[in-house]
Design a protein around this motif. Sequence first.
Motif, PDB file in Angstrom:
ATOM      1  N   THR A  86      -3.514  10.549 -11.424  1.00 48.60           N
ATOM      2  CA  THR A  86      -4.922  10.140 -11.418  1.00 48.60           C
ATOM      3  C   THR A  86      -5.377   9.652 -10.051  1.00 48.60           C
ATOM      4  O   THR A  86      -6.554   9.402  -9.850  1.00 48.60           O
ATOM      5  CB  THR A  86      -5.146   9.018 -12.451  1.00 48.60           C
ATOM      6  OG1 THR A  86      -4.283   7.914 -12.139  1.00 48.60           O
ATOM      7  CG2 THR A  86      -4.856   9.503 -13.852  1.00 48.60           C
ATOM      8  N   LYS A  87      -4.480   9.490  -9.101  1.00 51.79           N
ATOM      9  CA  LYS A  87      -4.815   9.082  -7.738  1.00 51.79           C
ATOM     10  C   LYS A  87      -4.326  10.134  -6.757  1.00 51.79           C
ATOM     11  O   LYS A  87      -3.476  10.957  -7.086  1.00 51.79           O
ATOM     12  CB  LYS A  87      -4.179   7.723  -7.409  1.00 51.79           C
ATOM     13  CG  LYS A  87      -4.787   6.547  -8.149  1.00 51.79           C
ATOM     14  CD  LYS A  87      -4.174   5.252  -7.655  1.00 51.79           C
ATOM     15  CE  LYS A  87      -4.797   4.043  -8.348  1.00 51.79           C
ATOM     16  NZ  LYS A  87      -4.207   2.767  -7.867  1.00 51.79           N
ATOM     17  N   LYS A  88      -4.846  10.071  -5.539  1.00 46.56           N
ATOM     18  CA  LYS A  88      -4.448  11.026  -4.508  1.00 46.56           C
ATOM     19  C   LYS A  88      -2.977  10.839  -4.145  1.00 46.56           C
ATOM     20  O   LYS A  88      -2.514   9.719  -3.941  1.00 46.56           O
ATOM     21  CB  LYS A  88      -5.315  10.843  -3.269  1.00 46.56           C
ATOM     22  CG  LYS A  88      -5.041  11.878  -2.191  1.00 46.56           C
ATOM     23  CD  LYS A  88      -5.968  11.681  -0.998  1.00 46.56           C
ATOM     24  CE  LYS A  88      -5.667  12.714   0.083  1.00 46.56           C
ATOM     25  NZ  LYS A  88      -6.540  12.538   1.276  1.00 46.56           N
ATOM     26  N   HIS A  89      -2.268  11.950  -4.065  1.00 44.80           N
ATOM     27  CA  HIS A  89      -0.843  11.919  -3.719  1.00 44.80           C
ATOM     28  C   HIS A  89      -0.662  11.404  -2.290  1.00 44.80           C
ATOM     29  O   HIS A  89      -1.404  11.783  -1.382  1.00 44.80           O
ATOM     30  CB  HIS A  89      -0.242  13.327  -3.842  1.00 44.80           C
ATOM     31  CG  HIS A  89       1.245  13.370  -3.726  1.00 44.80           C
ATOM     32  ND1 HIS A  89       2.089  13.014  -4.753  1.00 44.80           N
ATOM     33  CD2 HIS A  89       2.041  13.727  -2.680  1.00 44.80           C
ATOM     34  CE1 HIS A  89       3.334  13.160  -4.358  1.00 44.80           C
ATOM     35  NE2 HIS A  89       3.334  13.586  -3.101  1.00 44.80           N
ATOM     36  N   ILE A  90       0.319  10.515  -2.089  1.00 46.21           N
ATOM     37  CA  ILE A  90       0.581   9.919  -0.778  1.00 46.21           C
ATOM     38  C   ILE A  90       1.727  10.667  -0.109  1.00 46.21           C
ATOM     39  O   ILE A  90       2.766  10.896  -0.732  1.00 46.21           O
ATOM     40  CB  ILE A  90       0.952   8.422  -0.917  1.00 46.21           C
ATOM     41  CG1 ILE A  90      -0.130   7.678  -1.709  1.00 46.21           C
ATOM     42  CG2 ILE A  90       1.123   7.788   0.460  1.00 46.21           C
ATOM     43  CD1 ILE A  90       0.258   6.249  -2.069  1.00 46.21           C
ATOM     44  N   SER A  91       1.554  11.057   1.142  1.00 49.08           N
ATOM     45  CA  SER A  91       2.603  11.779   1.856  1.00 49.08           C
ATOM     46  C   SER A  91       3.790  10.863   2.136  1.00 49.08           C
ATOM     47  O   SER A  91       3.649   9.635   2.148  1.00 49.08           O
ATOM     48  CB  SER A  91       2.065  12.332   3.175  1.00 49.08           C
ATOM     49  OG  SER A  91       1.797  11.289   4.082  1.00 49.08           O
ATOM     50  N   VAL A  92       4.951  11.458   2.381  1.00 49.70           N
ATOM     51  CA  VAL A  92       6.158  10.680   2.642  1.00 49.70           C
ATOM     52  C   VAL A  92       5.997   9.796   3.870  1.00 49.70           C
ATOM     53  O   VAL A  92       6.390   8.623   3.870  1.00 49.70           O
ATOM     54  CB  VAL A  92       7.385  11.613   2.819  1.00 49.70           C
ATOM     55  CG1 VAL A  92       8.609  10.825   3.261  1.00 49.70           C
ATOM     56  CG2 VAL A  92       7.677  12.354   1.522  1.00 49.70           C
ATOM     57  N   LEU A  93       5.398  10.325   4.928  1.00 48.76           N
ATOM     58  CA  LEU A  93       5.201   9.543   6.156  1.00 48.76           C
ATOM     59  C   LEU A  93       4.323   8.318   5.898  1.00 48.76           C
ATOM     60  O   LEU A  93       4.594   7.224   6.413  1.00 48.76           O
ATOM     61  CB  LEU A  93       4.576  10.421   7.243  1.00 48.76           C
ATOM     62  CG  LEU A  93       5.481  11.522   7.815  1.00 48.76           C
ATOM     63  CD1 LEU A  93       4.711  12.344   8.846  1.00 48.76           C
ATOM     64  CD2 LEU A  93       6.739  10.916   8.448  1.00 48.76           C
ATOM     65  N   LYS A  94       3.289   8.494   5.095  1.00 51.27           N
ATOM     66  CA  LYS A  94       2.413   7.360   4.777  1.00 51.27           C
ATOM     67  C   LYS A  94       3.105   6.352   3.862  1.00 51.27           C
ATOM     68  O   LYS A  94       2.830   5.157   3.943  1.00 51.27           O
ATOM     69  CB  LYS A  94       1.111   7.861   4.136  1.00 51.27           C
ATOM     70  CG  LYS A  94       0.181   8.547   5.124  1.00 51.27           C
ATOM     71  CD  LYS A  94      -1.144   8.925   4.479  1.00 51.27           C
ATOM     72  CE  LYS A  94      -2.082   9.566   5.512  1.00 51.27           C
ATOM     73  NZ  LYS A  94      -3.377   9.946   4.915  1.00 51.27           N
ATOM     74  N   LEU A  95       3.998   6.845   3.006  1.00 56.21           N
ATOM     75  CA  LEU A  95       4.747   5.930   2.139  1.00 56.21           C
ATOM     76  C   LEU A  95       5.608   4.976   2.968  1.00 56.21           C
ATOM     77  O   LEU A  95       5.756   3.798   2.631  1.00 56.21           O
ATOM     78  CB  LEU A  95       5.628   6.716   1.164  1.00 56.21           C
ATOM     79  CG  LEU A  95       4.920   7.362  -0.025  1.00 56.21           C
ATOM     80  CD1 LEU A  95       5.888   8.267  -0.778  1.00 56.21           C
ATOM     81  CD2 LEU A  95       4.341   6.312  -0.967  1.00 56.21           C
ATOM     82  N   PHE A  96       6.178   5.486   4.058  1.00 55.07           N
ATOM     83  CA  PHE A  96       6.997   4.635   4.927  1.00 55.07           C
ATOM     84  C   PHE A  96       6.167   3.529   5.580  1.00 55.07           C
ATOM     85  O   PHE A  96       6.715   2.542   6.067  1.00 55.07           O
ATOM     86  CB  PHE A  96       7.673   5.482   6.016  1.00 55.07           C
ATOM     87  CG  PHE A  96       9.015   6.028   5.616  1.00 55.07           C
ATOM     88  CD1 PHE A  96      10.126   5.195   5.516  1.00 55.07           C
ATOM     89  CD2 PHE A  96       9.173   7.377   5.335  1.00 55.07           C
ATOM     90  CE1 PHE A  96      11.361   5.693   5.152  1.00 55.07           C
ATOM     91  CE2 PHE A  96      10.403   7.894   4.970  1.00 55.07           C
ATOM     92  CZ  PHE A  96      11.507   7.040   4.871  1.00 55.07           C
ATOM     93  N   LYS A  97       4.827   3.707   5.609  1.00 51.64           N
ATOM     94  CA  LYS A  97       3.959   2.691   6.196  1.00 51.64           C
ATOM     95  C   LYS A  97       3.485   1.663   5.166  1.00 51.64           C
ATOM     96  O   LYS A  97       2.822   0.680   5.530  1.00 51.64           O
ATOM     97  CB  LYS A  97       2.752   3.371   6.846  1.00 51.64           C
ATOM     98  CG  LYS A  97       3.134   4.266   8.029  1.00 51.64           C
ATOM     99  CD  LYS A  97       1.900   4.957   8.617  1.00 51.64           C
ATOM    100  CE  LYS A  97       2.288   5.879   9.772  1.00 51.64           C
ATOM    101  NZ  LYS A  97       1.104   6.584  10.331  1.00 51.64           N
ATOM    102  N   GLU A  98       3.786   1.901   3.899  1.00 50.87           N
ATOM    103  CA  GLU A  98       3.427   0.936   2.848  1.00 50.87           C
ATOM    104  C   GLU A  98       4.144  -0.388   3.102  1.00 50.87           C
ATOM    105  O   GLU A  98       5.352  -0.409   3.366  1.00 50.87           O
ATOM    106  CB  GLU A  98       3.812   1.480   1.475  1.00 50.87           C
ATOM    107  CG  GLU A  98       2.992   2.665   1.011  1.00 50.87           C
ATOM    108  CD  GLU A  98       1.657   2.247   0.431  1.00 50.87           C
ATOM    109  OE1 GLU A  98       1.628   1.333  -0.417  1.00 50.87           O
ATOM    110  OE2 GLU A  98       0.629   2.829   0.832  1.00 50.87           O
TER     111      GLU A  98
END
Length: 390
Positions: free
Chosen positions: A194-206
């Motif tokens: 239901t939300k936009k998929h987050i790329s792996v690179l952006k996940l590392f910035k979480e």
Amino acid sequence: MNTKRKQLIFIICYLAYTSIYIARLNLSMSSVGLIDEKVMDAAQIGMLGSMFSVVYAIGRLLNGTLSDKYAPWIMICTGLIIAGVSNLLIGVFPPFIGILLLWGANAYAQSMLWSSVLCIVSAIYDEKTAKKKTSYIVTSVAVGNIIGIVFNTWIITKFGVRFAFIIPGGLTLVMSTLIFAATHSIKNIGVTATKKHISVLKLFKEKEIKICVLPAVFHGVIKDNISLWMAVYFVNNFGIDLKQSAYFSLFIPIVGFIGRVLYPGCYKLLNEKEHKISFLSFIICAVLSVPLCFAGISPIIASLCLSLIYTMVSMINTSMLSMMPLQYSKSGNVASVSGIMDFLTYFGAGIGSIAYGTVIKYFGYTPMFVSWIVISGISVIIMSRLLKKN
């Protein structure tokens, strides 16, 4: 989907993930025999442990992303088939380089499973129920460790060292057919995100993931090196045979199993804050590592300390690799986050096993236990910062 079918799928996934630990613990339980039969030495076993951890870590990162795209049964069945064939070929005892490459293939194959198992749980249950079911399915790790020790010890004493690879290899092939039959109609949860998929690179910035990087690496250093070295530790340090060593080693995953079963209660007690569990668990790891540094420790006390340490890192493992990823189900990133955290965990395990293999060969086990005190202390400091931020 009716309740009975959900239960059947859950049970088969549980058994499938349990089976790969039988095809993983076989190296640890056969290590004494492999050394005695001069198939390889302690340093080479350390290299195998490192190969498994590093390849598994990279595989978890890659396959975590793929598991968000492909149907779960494709990933799980492929992994089980490759793991099965790899173990069967290792049982032929090719030259060491061949064993090294095959053990690496086994590692990559096993890295294909967990993210897809989480995807199946998230697909057939709502988020609240999925968290509850996940806290139960993670007990398959401890059950796999227990069965892996008992079953592989029996295989070695009954049939010989090579069959500790041949029989588990055949078992994983059988499990691949069961997984296909039960789960081939289940779609990937990314389809219903239901939300936009987050790329792996952006996940590392979480923020949460960034703070958990070092604790994830450090708990991996401890967790998988307990599994790798526990059997040979009791044989070398206390002069007991493989069968007696198995009794002491078996106590470790049994207590770890109890810890995983108690996790839902601890999770509720600490207001459903998984990072609080990790914080307290690292403190206990540091304290329990102290007695292991003394030469005069009894095998019973050593087994108790290692068991409780294993329980604590199992708690941390559940928090970081299973509970935390479920928070990303709405964006279809459960598999990706699980892959990232597992990558960090096994990256730490890989660094630890190759270093410990060399250190143990020349200096014994004490430096390994001292390092556990240090890295647990560092993790406590980091996790305390995370708790303040939350």
